[in-house]
Design an enzyme around this catalytic site. Structure first.
Site, PDB file in Angstrom:
ATOM      1  N   GLU A  12       0.816  -1.224   0.000  1.00  0.00           N
ATOM      2  CA  GLU A  12       0.000   0.000   0.000  1.00  0.00           C
ATOM      3  C   GLU A  12       0.852   1.277   0.000  1.00  0.00           C
ATOM      4  OE1 GLU A  12      -4.002  -1.656   2.225  1.00  0.00           O
ATOM      5  OE2 GLU A  12      -2.302  -1.104   3.468  1.00  0.00           O
ATOM      6  N   ASP A 195     -11.725  -6.945  -2.383  1.00  0.00           N
ATOM      7  CA  ASP A 195     -12.576  -8.124  -2.179  1.00  0.00           C
ATOM      8  C   ASP A 195     -13.963  -7.667  -1.761  1.00  0.00           C
ATOM      9  OD1 ASP A 195     -12.785  -8.324   1.016  1.00  0.00           O
ATOM     10  OD2 ASP A 195     -10.762  -7.711   0.498  1.00  0.00           O
TER      11      ASP A 195
HETATM   12  N1  SAH Z   1      -3.879 -11.717   4.153  1.00  0.00           N
HETATM   13  C1  SAH Z   1      -3.078 -11.120   5.197  1.00  0.00           C
HETATM   14  C2  SAH Z   1      -3.910 -10.193   6.066  1.00  0.00           C
HETATM   15  C3  SAH Z   1      -4.589  -9.129   5.337  1.00  0.00           C
HETATM   16  S1  SAH Z   1      -5.619  -8.258   6.419  1.00  0.00           S
HETATM   17  C4  SAH Z   1      -2.574 -12.191   6.111  1.00  0.00           C
HETATM   18  O1  SAH Z   1      -3.283 -13.176   6.285  1.00  0.00           O
HETATM   19  O2  SAH Z   1      -1.527 -12.009   6.681  1.00  0.00           O
HETATM   20  C5  SAH Z   1      -6.387  -7.205   5.253  1.00  0.00           C
HETATM   21  C6  SAH Z   1      -5.798  -5.834   5.082  1.00  0.00           C
HETATM   22  O3  SAH Z   1      -6.468  -5.200   4.007  1.00  0.00           O
HETATM   23  C7  SAH Z   1      -6.021  -4.934   6.281  1.00  0.00           C
HETATM   24  O4  SAH Z   1      -4.962  -4.009   6.411  1.00  0.00           O
HETATM   25  C8  SAH Z   1      -7.358  -4.237   5.971  1.00  0.00           C
HETATM   26  O5  SAH Z   1      -7.321  -2.851   6.249  1.00  0.00           O
HETATM   27  C9  SAH Z   1      -7.595  -4.451   4.472  1.00  0.00           C
HETATM   28  N2  SAH Z   1      -8.785  -5.262   4.098  1.00  0.00           N
HETATM   29  C10 SAH Z   1      -9.038  -5.639   2.818  1.00  0.00           C
HETATM   30  N3  SAH Z   1     -10.143  -6.399   2.762  1.00  0.00           N
HETATM   31  C11 SAH Z   1     -10.615  -6.515   4.036  1.00  0.00           C
HETATM   32  C12 SAH Z   1     -11.721  -7.231   4.614  1.00  0.00           C
HETATM   33  N4  SAH Z   1     -12.542  -7.965   3.870  1.00  0.00           N
HETATM   34  N5  SAH Z   1     -11.901  -7.132   5.955  1.00  0.00           N
HETATM   35  C13 SAH Z   1     -11.070  -6.404   6.718  1.00  0.00           C
HETATM   36  N6  SAH Z   1      -9.991  -5.739   6.219  1.00  0.00           N
HETATM   37  C14 SAH Z   1      -9.750  -5.782   4.885  1.00  0.00           C
END
Ligand code: SAH
Length: 227
Positions: A12, A195
């Site tokens: 980001e 998503d």
């Molecule tokens: N996939 C990573 C974690 C990603 S968390 C892992 O497992 O380590 C998701 C990040 O993107 C967070 O910083 C949040 O701000 C954003 N985000 C995108 N989609 C999201 C969703 N469906 N729910 C919550 N946060 C989301």
């Protein structure tokens, strides 16, 4: 005027960091602050890691140590409004937590449970979106909710939509807004959809988050040029 720009994940902030002229870096509480200029503005770019407290640590440091004049939180989010498609952008109008008892916040100092983005920064972000939005993505304004969970189940999505009627969900924006409000610093949150915060969210995030992150970073750069 110095802009503090926060992203939670490296993807980001990567474009911003790579595009800026870095004068120096500083490490505070485990975070690296990149200080320099970007698109003609003084900026501090930082990757805060995921979640509300990490975002708050970062925003408070930008406020108290670096004394930034503006705060921007940039990144990706899960779409909650059914009009939104992957890569569309949401510019925050108001933010709140979806995983807190907001009634308690309202009964106790500072009696706030929702954080309003700065109107001028919202307008600037929307102008920036309009300038670079094409066939790839569209721009919406509205409420963003944040919580310490990746929302990836239809049932939880429905609960959040029913309770807050937000445009999208993520994990940092309201915390940045909270800190900005406490320090009286204008802020805005800009999020591109990775998503649908539903049963397919995990797969969608893995596929689309890198490109979505790039979109929102480009909007920030356009915003800095317009400012
Ligand atoms: N996939 C990573 C974690 C990603 S968390 C892992 O497992 O380590 C998701 C990040 O993107 C967070 O910083 C949040 O701000 C954003 N985000 C995108 N989609 C999201 C969703 N469906 N729910 C919550 N946060 C989301």
């Amino acid at each position: 005027m110095t802009w503090g720009i926060i992203g939670a994940m490296d993807s980001e902030v990567a474009l911003l960091r790579d595009s800026m002229e870095v004068e120096r870096t500083e490490e505070i509480s485990g975070l690296t602050y990149y200080i320099g200029t970007l698109c003609g503005q003084k900026v501090i770019v930082v990757c805060c890691s995921i979640g509300k407290v990490n975002a708050a640590i970062c925003a408070q440091t930008l406020a108290a140590v670096f004394k930034v004049d503006r705060l921007v939180n940039v990144g990706v989010a899960g779409a909650l409004d059914e009009r939104l498609r992957i890569f569309d952008v949401v510019v925050s109008e108001k933010l709140c937590y979806h995983d807190a008892d907001l009634d308690i916040f309202e009964r106790n100092p500072p009696f706030v449970s929702e954080y309003a983005a700065d109107k001028d920064m919202v307008r600037l972000a929307e102008q920036a979106c309009e300038k670079i939005a094409g066939t790839d993505f569209r721009c919406f304004g509205g409420r963003i909710v944040s919580g310490d969970r990746f929302v990836s189940e239809n049932a939880e999505k429905q609960r959040i939509v029913g309770q807050f009627h937000p445009m999208c969900v993520e994990m940092e924006g309201a915390a940045v807004g909270h800190v900005a409000a406490a320090n009286k610093i204008p802020f805005v949150v800009i999020r591109s959809m990775s998503d649908g915060a539903d049963d397919n969210a995990g797969m969608s995030f893995d596929e689309f988050a890198p490109k979505a992150a790039e979109h929102s970073a480009k909007i920030v750069m356009e915003m800095l040029k317009l400012a």
